[in-house]
Every structure is written in C-alpha cells, then in structure tokens.
Design a protein around this motif. Structure first.
Motif, PDB file in Angstrom:
ATOM      1  N   LEU A 158       8.757  17.305  27.981  1.00 36.87           N
ATOM      2  CA  LEU A 158       7.780  16.210  28.003  1.00 36.87           C
ATOM      3  C   LEU A 158       8.063  15.209  26.877  1.00 36.87           C
ATOM      4  CD1 LEU A 158       4.533  18.250  28.760  1.00 36.87           C
ATOM      5  CD2 LEU A 158       5.664  16.622  30.297  1.00 36.87           C
ATOM      6  N   ILE A 159       8.429  15.721  25.702  1.00 38.28           N
ATOM      7  CA  ILE A 159       8.772  14.819  24.594  1.00 38.28           C
ATOM      8  C   ILE A 159       9.986  13.975  24.961  1.00 38.28           C
ATOM      9  CG2 ILE A 159       9.642  14.763  22.218  1.00 38.28           C
ATOM     10  CD1 ILE A 159       7.887  17.227  21.676  1.00 38.28           C
ATOM     11  N   TYR A 160      10.991  14.587  25.564  1.00 36.11           N
ATOM     12  CA  TYR A 160      12.176  13.830  25.981  1.00 36.11           C
ATOM     13  C   TYR A 160      11.822  12.823  27.079  1.00 36.11           C
ATOM     14  CZ  TYR A 160      14.823  17.444  23.470  1.00 36.11           C
ATOM     15  OH  TYR A 160      15.329  18.293  22.511  1.00 36.11           O
ATOM     16  N   THR A 161      10.796  13.144  27.867  1.00 34.94           N
ATOM     17  CA  THR A 161      10.336  12.204  28.907  1.00 34.94           C
ATOM     18  C   THR A 161       9.787  10.935  28.289  1.00 34.94           C
ATOM     19  OG1 THR A 161       9.795  14.037  30.404  1.00 34.94           O
ATOM     20  CG2 THR A 161       8.709  11.945  30.838  1.00 34.94           C
ATOM     21  N   SER A 162       9.248  11.026  27.071  1.00 39.10           N
ATOM     22  CA  SER A 162       8.633   9.860  26.418  1.00 39.10           C
ATOM     23  C   SER A 162       9.659   8.834  25.934  1.00 39.10           C
ATOM     24  CB  SER A 162       7.776  10.318  25.230  1.00 39.10           C
ATOM     25  OG  SER A 162       8.579  10.726  24.140  1.00 39.10           O
ATOM     26  N   ARG A 163      10.952   9.114  26.088  1.00 42.28           N
ATOM     27  CA  ARG A 163      11.990   8.205  25.573  1.00 42.28           C
ATOM     28  C   ARG A 163      11.901   6.812  26.181  1.00 42.28           C
ATOM     29  NH1 ARG A 163      13.707  10.920  29.752  1.00 42.28           N
ATOM     30  NH2 ARG A 163      14.979   9.866  31.321  1.00 42.28           N
ATOM     31  N   PRO A 168       7.786   6.321  21.713  1.00 40.55           N
ATOM     32  CA  PRO A 168       8.200   7.670  22.106  1.00 40.55           C
ATOM     33  C   PRO A 168       7.825   8.709  21.056  1.00 40.55           C
ATOM     34  CG  PRO A 168      10.084   6.451  21.289  1.00 40.55           C
ATOM     35  CD  PRO A 168       8.935   5.483  21.320  1.00 40.55           C
ATOM     36  N   LEU A 169       7.821   9.948  21.477  1.00 42.77           N
ATOM     37  CA  LEU A 169       7.604  11.068  20.571  1.00 42.77           C
ATOM     38  C   LEU A 169       8.946  11.542  20.007  1.00 42.77           C
ATOM     39  CD1 LEU A 169       5.068  12.915  22.844  1.00 42.77           C
ATOM     40  CD2 LEU A 169       4.549  12.207  20.506  1.00 42.77           C
ATOM     41  N   HIS A 170       8.884  12.374  18.969  1.00 40.53           N
ATOM     42  CA  HIS A 170      10.082  12.945  18.361  1.00 40.53           C
ATOM     43  C   HIS A 170       9.872  14.439  18.178  1.00 40.53           C
ATOM     44  CE1 HIS A 170      11.130   8.773  17.639  1.00 40.53           C
ATOM     45  NE2 HIS A 170       9.943   8.626  17.090  1.00 40.53           N
ATOM     46  N   LEU A 171      10.971  15.174  18.104  1.00 40.01           N
ATOM     47  CA  LEU A 171      10.906  16.636  18.101  1.00 40.01           C
ATOM     48  C   LEU A 171      11.741  17.214  16.965  1.00 40.01           C
ATOM     49  CD1 LEU A 171      10.063  19.261  19.636  1.00 40.01           C
ATOM     50  CD2 LEU A 171      12.186  19.063  20.909  1.00 40.01           C
ATOM     51  N   LEU A 172      11.241  18.286  16.357  1.00 40.43           N
ATOM     52  CA  LEU A 172      12.002  19.040  15.372  1.00 40.43           C
ATOM     53  C   LEU A 172      11.852  20.525  15.703  1.00 40.43           C
ATOM     54  CD1 LEU A 172      13.763  18.564  12.889  1.00 40.43           C
ATOM     55  CD2 LEU A 172      11.744  18.925  11.464  1.00 40.43           C
ATOM     56  N   THR A 369       1.795  10.989  27.236  1.00 41.01           N
ATOM     57  CA  THR A 369       3.050  11.362  27.899  1.00 41.01           C
ATOM     58  C   THR A 369       2.790  12.259  29.096  1.00 41.01           C
ATOM     59  OG1 THR A 369       4.268  11.167  25.813  1.00 41.01           O
ATOM     60  CG2 THR A 369       5.292  12.457  27.563  1.00 41.01           C
ATOM     61  N   ILE A 370       1.818  13.171  28.965  1.00 37.38           N
ATOM     62  CA  ILE A 370       1.456  14.019  30.100  1.00 37.38           C
ATOM     63  C   ILE A 370       0.921  13.148  31.244  1.00 37.38           C
ATOM     64  CG2 ILE A 370      -0.167  15.789  30.890  1.00 37.38           C
ATOM     65  CD1 ILE A 370       0.089  17.100  28.159  1.00 37.38           C
ATOM     66  N   THR A 371       0.094  12.165  30.905  1.00 38.09           N
ATOM     67  CA  THR A 371      -0.392  11.227  31.933  1.00 38.09           C
ATOM     68  C   THR A 371       0.768  10.466  32.555  1.00 38.09           C
ATOM     69  OG1 THR A 371      -2.425  10.945  30.640  1.00 38.09           O
ATOM     70  CG2 THR A 371      -2.000   9.334  32.363  1.00 38.09           C
ATOM     71  N   TYR A 372       1.684  10.001  31.717  1.00 36.00           N
ATOM     72  CA  TYR A 372       2.859   9.254  32.176  1.00 36.00           C
ATOM     73  C   TYR A 372       3.683  10.091  33.151  1.00 36.00           C
ATOM     74  CZ  TYR A 372       7.376   6.826  31.725  1.00 36.00           C
ATOM     75  OH  TYR A 372       8.560   6.170  31.974  1.00 36.00           O
ATOM     76  N   TYR A 373       3.836  11.389  32.867  1.00 36.19           N
ATOM     77  CA  TYR A 373       4.597  12.279  33.738  1.00 36.19           C
ATOM     78  C   TYR A 373       3.899  12.459  35.084  1.00 36.19           C
ATOM     79  CZ  TYR A 373       7.454  16.339  35.033  1.00 36.19           C
ATOM     80  OH  TYR A 373       8.315  17.208  35.664  1.00 36.19           O
ATOM     81  N   HIS A 374       2.575  12.287  35.098  1.00 31.96           N
ATOM     82  CA  HIS A 374       1.801  12.392  36.344  1.00 31.96           C
ATOM     83  C   HIS A 374       1.572  11.030  36.985  1.00 31.96           C
ATOM     84  CE1 HIS A 374       0.774  16.344  34.602  1.00 31.96           C
ATOM     85  NE2 HIS A 374       0.463  16.717  35.829  1.00 31.96           N
TER      86      HIS A 374
END
Length: 538
Positions: A158-163, A168-172, A369-374
C-alpha cells in the motif's frame, strides 16, 4: 571507384580508422566526457610504406594543431595534404558519432510502460472492484512467494501504491541482521511495475542531484541498505519532506571561465529502505512508516519449510510469477485521483505516541492511500466550487488503517526500542514459565542464547527506564534483578484499542445524523465529544 572510410571500434583502447591506403590508429581511445575537446594520440601509417610511421598528440578541435598534423604527416608519409586533410576530417566526424553512441549506450535504459491487453485490463478492473479487496490482496501477496510477514507485506504494498500521489508515503524496514528486511522489500518491490521503480545498492554524495529533473517523479526508490546511503541522508529527507531538492555548483565554460548553475530534481518520490539501526537514522525514520520484522522461531520455521519445498520442486514458481504480474497490472490500472477524508477531524492518537505531529500525518496519508487503492469502489464526486473530482474515505478505510498500523502505532508509543522490547517480552515469558519475578543475568543469557554485550545493553536500558531493578547481589557474585513492570505493553495496547473504538463509534454516530442537521455546529459538537472521549480513554 570511390573509396569507403570506416572506423573499427572492436577495441575501445585501440580505435582504427581506415581511409584508402591511409590507416589511422587512435592510441588509448578517446575520453567520453568534455564535448568541447577531442584530444587524441594518433598513429598514421600508409600501406604503400608500412615502415614509415607518424605519431602525434593533439586536440582535433584545435584548428592550428590539426593544420600542423596535416603538414607534418604529409611530409613524413609522402602523401598529399589534401588526402590527409580529408582523412582527418572523416576521422573527427566518426569519433564524434562513436562518442555519442557510447554515451547513449551508457545511459540507464528506462523500462517502457507496458500497455495492457483488453483481457488484462478487464481482469485487473474486476480485481479492483472485488469485495474484501485488502484481504484478497493480502492473500495474493502470500501466493506471490512471500512467506509469513503477510501484514507487513500488505502495508509495504500500500505504501508503494502511494508513489503516484502528490504526497507519497515512505517506508523503513527494521530488524536484526538476517530477519528478512531486504528480502521483504525486494519481494514486495517485485509487485510494482518495472517502469515505476528504481533499485539502488549504494549512492555517492551528490548522486541524487545529477538525476534528470523529472527522472524520479512518481517513482518508487528502493534502497537496499541505509548503511550504503549514509552520504545522502540529507537529500533523502528533503525529497521526503519538500518533494524536491536543488544544489548550486560551479562549472567552467568552454573558455575556462567559472559559472554557477543550479541543479533541480523534482519529486514526489516514494522512498523505501532497510536498516538494523533505527536510532542511527532517527530523522529519516520519523518521516517513514516503520515495519518491524518478525524474528520469531515460528517465522524461522515457515521460511525454512518454504526453502525446503523450493529445493524439492514442490512450489509452483510459474503460478507465483503469474500472481506477481497480476498485481503489477492492478497497479497500472490505478489513476491519479484526489482523496478527501471527511472524518479526519475525529481522528486521534494515543497521548503516549512520540512525535505525534508526524505520526498523525502518516496515519492520515495511509488512510487516504487505502481509499486511493479502492478508487474503483468509491463514488467519484465533484466539488461544486472548484470543479475538482474526488473520492471520499469511508469508515471501513479508517478501521483498516488503524488495524494495519496497530503495531507501528504501538511501537511509536513505546519508550523502549524494538530490540529491547522484544528481549523484555521474552524475559517476562521465561520468568512466568519459571514462576518467579527475579533472575540472574547468567541464567537468562544461557536460556536466551544472548551475547554478554547484548544482554548487558538490554539490562542497562531496562534498569535505566525503571522496568527492572537490582534486588540484591554485587558485581563479583552477580546481581539478582526483579521485574518492576509486567503489563506496560498490554496497557498501551488496551489504551490504543479503546481510543480507536471510541473514534469509530463517534464517526458512526455522525453518519447516523440526517444530512440536513449536520451543520458546522454539529461538527463542532462532535469534535468536542471526540476530544473528551480521547482524553477519557488515553
């Protein structure tokens, strides 16, 4: 019959130019940088007299040097100046073309965006419109070859979907060495289209500033190890926060005069990295959603069982590849769309969360992002004032966001780092099994198979924070420690769960009010109720 000249480039350090009876060798090749010069060392030979050789170094763009070469080589080889001049002109043109071709070949090739067939589009669309999309995606991620870590993998996906979003989100990914941080990032990265990602092992100090202006825009940047990117932590933070970076440098023009230029690289870009040292990269970690790897014995068994099945040929790797391609196509079907969260005013964080401002922003962005994926399951609305089209977040999106980020929010509320917390929970489990609340470090080290340095570090931290205390003993015979806090983690979890339950109940209460009565006064009243409940449950 007209002669044909050609440049032979089989050996880049020994280029050979053939022009009739004149053979010109470029000793050492040419430099590919600096278009304002073409310095070469030439060896000229005439096939009529191969014993007679002429060698000369010059810049072919320097007309005076070129004229001297023509005159001296004509005398030395007993060839007409016109013939030499024609050959040198042809050589210069051939070398320019050769240099341009080499530079073009050295450029990283950007994968072409895949055009989906009609069948692939229909399949991806049906997938995005299917009920229980997040659960179905979680199952598909497991079927793609990711063993265990399904929840972490779904969060990463989902984080990668926000690109492709403007923010966008970032991940560690965090965890001890050998717990699968890089593996998880790599495997989830395989679910993102090739044209939308860039995988990097190490970066030099100024590497980010020399990307093309829009080369990173809406891309997923996968850093294999943050330890290999220590020199570029600052531009990474700037890309995460400001979504653009710039650097002013001094260069020399063709006449040698210094001039100042500014390099610009535009975002947004989604950045993902791995490390074992959260505290070392705290400034970068604050801007990221943190994933903590599962280092349990159960996860070890799952991984080893999968490895054995792979070796025995019991895993259908073709089916796994098919699932990966399907998830890539799903990503290709997502389109940029604005997301609005009408319930954002009611969202709260536990008071124990450190750095709540950034954590709240991460929670809001993850929910969006979850909304965006839906997006294919949400009504497309239009703002009457601006004409902007958008989709709205639902209560289910908020509930999913809290559920998925439960561990992350809990970790951000915990004053112990992940490694120390893991040790403390294992210690409490061990002592409960022994039916005691005291222990000696020697017996714990033996039972948990820890190094003396690691155990000493954990005990020092727990004692400093007041989670354990020295009951008796001395440095010569050893200290006996006693647990001071047994239920701190459970209390944090219960507080967070109570708060989330209260927030969702308040939101549902708002949605039951008839639209006509949902005035600004009503909204203000509900904010007060939400704030009151948050205080009560924190």
């Amino acid at each position: 019959m007209q002669k044909t000249a050609k440049l032979i480039t089989d050996n880049p350090e020994l280029l050979l130019y053939l022009d009739g009876k004149l053979h010109i060798t470029v000793l050492g090749g040419i430099k590919l940088t600096g278009f304002d010069r073409l310095k070469v060392t030439l060896k000229l030979v005439c096939t009529d007299d191969k014993q007679n050789v002429f060698r000369h170094s010059l810049d072919l763009y320097n007309s005076i040097q070129a004229e001297q070469l023509i005159e001296k080589s004509a005398d030395a080889l007993d060839i007409g100046t016109r013939e030499i001049s024609t050959a040198i002109t042809g050589l210069t043109t051939a070398l320019e073309q050769y240099r341009a071709e080499r530079l073009e070949a050295m450029k990283p090739k950007q994968p072409e965006k895949k055009l989906l067939t009609e069948a692939e589009r229909k399949t991806a669309m049906a997938y995005l419109k299917s009920p229980n999309l997040l659960e179905r995606t979680k199952q598909a991620i497991g079927q793609s070859g990711i063993v265990g870590e399904e929840t972490n993998a779904l969060i990463a996906y989902l984080i990668y979907t926000s690109r492709t979003r403007e923010t966008p989100l970032h991940l560690l990914c965090l965890g001890a060495s050998g717990t699968g941080k890089t593996w998880l990032q790599e495997k989830v990265g395989e679910l993102i289209p090739e044209e939308d990602k860039l995988e990097i092992t190490t970066l030099s100090v100024n590497a980010f500033y020399y990307f093309g202006k829009d080369e990173l825009k809406y891309k997923l940047l996968l850093l294999e190890d943050m330890d290999g990117a220590e020199d570029v932590l600052y531009p990474i933070r700037e890309l995460q926060s400001k979504r653009r970076i710039s650097k002013t440098v001094t260069l020399k023009d063709s006449k040698g005069n210094p001039k100042t230029i500014t390099l610009h690289v535009e975002g947004p870009v989604c950045i993902s990295g791995c490390t074992t040292r959260e505290q070392m990269y705290e400034d970068n970690a604050n801007r990221c959603i943190l994933l903590y790897m599962d280092g349990s014995a159960e996860q070890d068994m799952k991984i080893m069982d999968y490895q054995r099945k792979i070796s025995a040929g019991l895993i259908d790797q073709l089916a796994e590849k098919k699932v990966r391609e399907q998830l890539k196509n799903v990503q290709r079907m997502l389109k940029p769309v604005t997301v609005k969260n009408p319930y954002a005013p009611y969202l709260q964080l536990p008071e124990a969360v450190f750095k709540p401002r950034r954590t709240m922003l991460l929670l809001l962005l993850f929910t969006e992002t979850i909304t965006y994926y839906h997006q294919y399951q949400r009504e497309l609305k239009t703002d009457e004032d601006t004409g902007e089209q958008y989709i709205e977040t639902t209560i289910e999106d908020i509930q999913a966001a809290f559920s998925l980020l439960e561990t992350t929010l809990l970790k951000k509320s915990d004053e112990l780092n992940d490694a120390c917390r893991s040790f403390f929970e294992r210690l409490k489990t061990y002592l409960k099994e022994q039916d005691t609340d005291t222990f000696y470090s020697k017996e714990v080290r033996s039972a948990m198979r820890l190094s003396p340095s690691s155990l000493g570090r954990y005990l020092y931290e727990l004692e400093r924070m007041g989670y354990i205390k020295i009951a008796r003993g001395n440095r010569y015979k050893g200290f006996e420690y006693k647990i001071q806090s047994w239920n701190d983690l459970e209390n944090l979890a219960n507080d967070a769960q109570s708060m989330v339950k209260s927030i969702l109940e308040n939101i549902r209460l708002v949605t039951r009010i008839p639209p006509v009565t949902q005035s600004l006064n009503g909204l203000h009243k509900m904010q007060q109720i939400s704030a009151k409940d948050a205080v009560t449950h924190d």
